[in-house]
Scaffold this motif. Structure first.
Motif, mmCIF file in Angstrom:
data_model
loop_
_atom_site.group_PDB
_atom_site.id
_atom_site.type_symbol
_atom_site.label_atom_id
_atom_site.label_comp_id
_atom_site.label_asym_id
_atom_site.label_seq_id
_atom_site.Cartn_x
_atom_site.Cartn_y
_atom_site.Cartn_z
ATOM 1 N N PRO A 152 0.813 -1.294 -0.051
ATOM 2 C CA PRO A 152 -0.063 -0.075 0.016
ATOM 3 C C PRO A 152 0.858 1.178 0.134
ATOM 4 O O PRO A 152 1.891 1.288 0.590
ATOM 5 C CB PRO A 152 -0.678 -0.144 1.304
ATOM 6 N N GLU A 153 0.300 2.336 -0.552
ATOM 7 C CA GLU A 153 0.866 3.461 -0.651
ATOM 8 C C GLU A 153 -0.008 4.439 0.363
ATOM 9 O O GLU A 153 -0.921 4.051 1.057
ATOM 10 C CB GLU A 153 0.892 4.297 -1.950
ATOM 11 N N ALA A 154 0.540 5.834 0.629
ATOM 12 C CA ALA A 154 -0.187 6.564 1.568
ATOM 13 C C ALA A 154 -1.556 6.784 1.306
ATOM 14 O O ALA A 154 -2.412 6.962 2.122
ATOM 15 C CB ALA A 154 0.556 7.787 1.518
ATOM 16 N N ARG A 155 -1.830 6.915 0.148
ATOM 17 C CA ARG A 155 -3.394 6.812 -0.551
ATOM 18 C C ARG A 155 -4.255 5.870 -0.116
ATOM 19 O O ARG A 155 -5.370 5.986 0.489
ATOM 20 C CB ARG A 155 -3.179 7.233 -1.958
ATOM 21 N N HIS A 156 -3.614 4.767 0.058
ATOM 22 C CA HIS A 156 -4.489 3.430 0.551
ATOM 23 C C HIS A 156 -4.689 3.487 2.139
ATOM 24 O O HIS A 156 -5.612 3.183 2.630
ATOM 25 C CB HIS A 156 -3.916 2.159 0.013
ATOM 26 N N CYS A 157 -3.706 4.001 2.644
ATOM 27 C CA CYS A 157 -3.640 4.008 4.229
ATOM 28 C C CYS A 157 -4.886 5.099 4.618
ATOM 29 O O CYS A 157 -5.472 5.016 5.315
ATOM 30 C CB CYS A 157 -2.413 4.384 4.555
ATOM 31 N N GLU A 158 -4.779 6.231 3.944
ATOM 32 C CA GLU A 158 -5.492 7.139 4.093
ATOM 33 C C GLU A 158 -7.101 6.532 3.695
ATOM 34 O O GLU A 158 -8.157 7.213 4.534
ATOM 35 C CB GLU A 158 -5.283 8.582 3.302
ATOM 36 N N LEU A 159 -7.370 5.964 2.727
ATOM 37 C CA LEU A 159 -8.718 5.465 2.492
ATOM 38 C C LEU A 159 -9.154 4.399 3.461
ATOM 39 O O LEU A 159 -10.178 4.661 3.983
ATOM 40 C CB LEU A 159 -8.705 4.670 1.091
ATOM 41 N N VAL A 160 -8.311 3.589 4.045
ATOM 42 C CA VAL A 160 -8.559 2.621 4.916
ATOM 43 C C VAL A 160 -8.756 3.376 6.421
ATOM 44 O O VAL A 160 -9.703 2.866 7.210
ATOM 45 C CB VAL A 160 -7.182 1.538 5.122
ATOM 46 N N GLY A 161 -8.048 4.491 6.860
ATOM 47 C CA GLY A 161 -8.175 5.154 8.077
ATOM 48 C C GLY A 161 -9.411 5.679 8.088
ATOM 49 O O GLY A 161 -10.384 5.634 9.021
ATOM 50 N N GLU A 162 -9.892 6.548 7.010
ATOM 51 C CA GLU A 162 -11.197 7.099 6.854
ATOM 52 C C GLU A 162 -12.402 6.227 6.970
ATOM 53 O O GLU A 162 -13.100 6.513 7.892
ATOM 54 C CB GLU A 162 -11.293 7.969 5.567
ATOM 55 N N ASN A 163 -12.293 5.345 6.412
ATOM 56 C CA ASN A 163 -13.512 4.135 6.266
ATOM 57 C C ASN A 163 -13.785 3.428 7.669
ATOM 58 O O ASN A 163 -14.590 3.068 7.927
ATOM 59 C CB ASN A 163 -13.259 3.413 5.220
ATOM 60 N N LEU A 164 -12.268 3.305 8.233
ATOM 61 C CA LEU A 164 -12.516 2.492 9.402
ATOM 62 C C LEU A 164 -12.938 3.432 10.553
ATOM 63 O O LEU A 164 -13.908 2.792 11.299
ATOM 64 C CB LEU A 164 -11.103 2.240 10.116
ATOM 65 N N ALA A 165 -12.866 4.549 10.481
ATOM 66 C CA ALA A 165 -13.621 5.387 11.547
ATOM 67 C C ALA A 165 -15.093 5.490 11.241
ATOM 68 O O ALA A 165 -15.840 5.439 12.143
ATOM 69 C CB ALA A 165 -12.960 6.783 11.551
ATOM 70 N N LYS A 166 -15.272 5.606 9.746
ATOM 71 C CA LYS A 166 -16.630 5.675 9.495
ATOM 72 C C LYS A 166 -17.335 4.327 10.000
ATOM 73 O O LYS A 166 -18.719 4.293 10.451
ATOM 74 C CB LYS A 166 -16.948 5.772 7.802
ATOM 75 N N MET A 167 -16.831 3.134 9.762
ATOM 76 C CA MET A 167 -17.327 1.919 10.375
ATOM 77 C C MET A 167 -17.596 1.812 11.713
ATOM 78 O O MET A 167 -18.481 1.362 12.231
ATOM 79 C CB MET A 167 -16.206 0.640 9.627
ATOM 80 N N HIS A 168 -16.596 2.302 12.625
ATOM 81 C CA HIS A 168 -16.805 2.646 14.037
ATOM 82 C C HIS A 168 -17.887 3.296 14.472
ATOM 83 O O HIS A 168 -18.812 2.874 15.272
ATOM 84 C CB HIS A 168 -15.601 2.982 14.705
ATOM 85 N N LEU A 169 -18.148 4.676 13.868
ATOM 86 C CA LEU A 169 -19.455 5.180 14.054
ATOM 87 C C LEU A 169 -20.485 4.769 13.780
ATOM 88 O O LEU A 169 -21.720 4.891 14.327
ATOM 89 C CB LEU A 169 -19.321 6.656 13.457
ATOM 90 N N ALA A 170 -20.615 3.987 12.790
ATOM 91 C CA ALA A 170 -21.858 3.552 11.919
ATOM 92 C C ALA A 170 -22.189 2.049 13.061
ATOM 93 O O ALA A 170 -23.385 1.678 12.763
ATOM 94 C CB ALA A 170 -21.497 2.976 10.543
ATOM 95 N N SER A 171 -21.253 1.474 13.568
ATOM 96 C CA SER A 171 -21.679 0.442 14.415
ATOM 97 C C SER A 171 -22.005 0.829 15.873
ATOM 98 O O SER A 171 -22.202 0.052 16.854
ATOM 99 C CB SER A 171 -20.325 -0.315 14.672
#
Length: 325
Positions: free
Chosen positions: A117-136
Motif C-alpha cells: 500500500p501507498e499513503a493513499r491506500h492508508c488514508e482510505l482505510v483510516g477514513e473508512n475504518l472510522a466511519k465503520m466504527h461510528l456506524a456500528s
C-alpha cells in the motif's frame, strides 16, 4: 481463507436452486489464504446474467456465535459502509448448514487487494475504518473479541515449549504487561463498540479504473469479519496500523503511511486524550495478539487444503519494534 471442507458444484447445485432466488450455481472455487474457515467463490447465472458471491463454511465458530458477525455485516451494509452483505434464502435466513457445519453466503465486493500500500491506500482505510466504527455505535448485539486477553492467557502455555528462552521471556513479560493494562481504569474508559479486529491488507479491496495507476484507487470495501467483536476501537486501529503502515524493514512504522492512516481516521473520529496516551500499550497489544495466534497456527496446525501458516517471527519483530516506541 483456507479450505478445510472441500465443496464441489454437485454438492450445492440443488441447494442453491431450491433455497435461494439467485439462479443456478455454475461454478465454485476454493479461495487460497487465511487459516480459519473454508471459503469459496460462488458464481450463479440468472436471466442470462452472471452473479458472484462468497460462500463460507465455518470451521471453528459455532452457530450460536455467528449471528453477531452476520448481523454486523448486514447492519454496516445497510448504513452504506462497503462490506459484504449476507444473502437471505427464500425464508429470510442468513445462516445455513452445509456438510454438517454452519455456512453463509455474502455478496462479493469489487476490486483487488493492494499488498504494497501507498499513503493513499492508508488514508482510505483510516477514513473508512472510522466511519465503520461510528456506524456500528448503534449496533445492538454485543460479543467479546474471542481472540483477546482471555484467549492469550489460555494459548500462551500451549506454545511456550516451542520457543527459545529469549522468546519465552518476551512472551511472558508482554502478557503480564497487557494483563495490567487491560485491568486499568485508563483501558476501561476507552471508547468501544463493534470492531473488525483483523483489518489486514488482504481483507481490504480497492476498486481501480486503471490497475497500473493505484493513485486512482477507491475503496472497494472491508471483508472477512469473522474475527470481529465488541472491543476498544483503539485496538482495531492499532491492528490496522501494524499491518498497513509497515516500513520497508517490515517491522517499524513508516512515518508517511502512519500519518496518512491516523490523520484520515481522526478527520472522522478524533481520538480522545486517553486514547492518545494509551496508544503505545495498545499497539503492543495488537502485535502480541497476532504473535500468539501465529505461534498457535504454526506449531499446532490443523489439516487443510491450500493452507500455509504464516511465519510467527513477523509479529515477534513487530512487538519488539513497538516496545521501543
Amino acid at each position: 481463507m483456507a479450505v478445510f471442507t472441500p465443496i464441489e458444484l454437485s454438492d450445492i447445485s440443488n441447494w442453491i436452486a431450491t433455497d435461494f432466488d439467485i439462479g443456478r450455481a455454475i461454478d465454485i472455487r476454493g479461495i487460497h489464504g487465511g487459516i480459519e474457515n473454508s471459503n469459496f467463490f460462488l458464481d450463479t447465472e440468472k436471466d442470462g446474467k452472471k452473479y458472484e458471491y462468497v460462500l463460507t463454511i465455518f470451521e471453528r465458530l459455532s452457530a450460536a456465535q455467528l449471528p453477531y458477525y452476520l448481523e454486523l455485516m448486514r447492519h454496516l451494509a445497510n448504513k452504506g459502509i462497503p462490506v459484504p452483505k449476507p444473502l437471505e434464502n427464500i425464508n429470510g435466513e442468513i445462516l445455513f448448514s452445509l456438510k454438517g457445519k454452519p455456512a453463509a453466503i455474502v455478496s462479493k465486493l469489487p476490486g483487488l487487494s493492494r499488498l504494497t500500500p501507498e499513503a493513499r491506500h492508508c488514508e482510505l482505510v483510516g477514513e473508512n475504518l472510522a466511519k465503520m466504527h461510528l456506524a456500528s455505535a448503534d449496533f445492538q448485539r454485543a460479543q467479546e473479541n474471542l481472540r483477546s486477553l482471555s484467549w492469550w492467557q489460555k494459548t500462551v502455555p500451549q506454545v511456550l515449549s516451542y520457543l527459545s528462552n529469549t522468546q519465552k521471556e518476551l512472551l511472558i513479560s508482554e502478557l503480564a504487561t497487557q494483563e495490567q493494562f487491560f485491568t486499568s481504569e485508563a483501558y476501561a474508559s476507552l471508547p468501544q463498540g463493534a470492531s473488525h479486529c483483523d483489518l489486514f491488507r488482504d481483507n481490504v479491496l480497492f476498486d481501480s479504473q486503471d490497475a497500473s495507476d493505484s493513485s486512482q484507487d477507491q475503496l472497494g470495501g472491508f471483508f472477512d469479519f469473522y474475527f470481529a467483536g465488541t472491543d476498544k476501537w483503539l485496538f482495531d486501529l492499532a491492528v490496522t496500523a501494524n499491518d498497513w503502515c509497515l516500513a520497508e524493514n517490515k517491522q517499524d512504522l513508516d512515518p508517511v503511511r502512519f500519518k496518512a492512516l491516523m490523520d484520515a481516521y481522526q478527520s472522522v473520529r478524533p481520538l480522545t486524550d486517553n486514547e492518545k496516551q494509551s496508544w503505545p500499550l495498545m499497539v503492543r497489544a495488537a502485535a502480541l495478539r497476532f504473535w500468539i495466534s501465529r505461534l498457535w497456527d504454526f506449531y499446532l496446525p490443523r489439516d487443510a487444503h491450500m493452507l500455509t501458516p504464516h511465519d510467527p517471527r513477523h509479529f515477534e519483530n513487530i512487538l519488539l519494534s513497538r516496545k521501543a516506541i
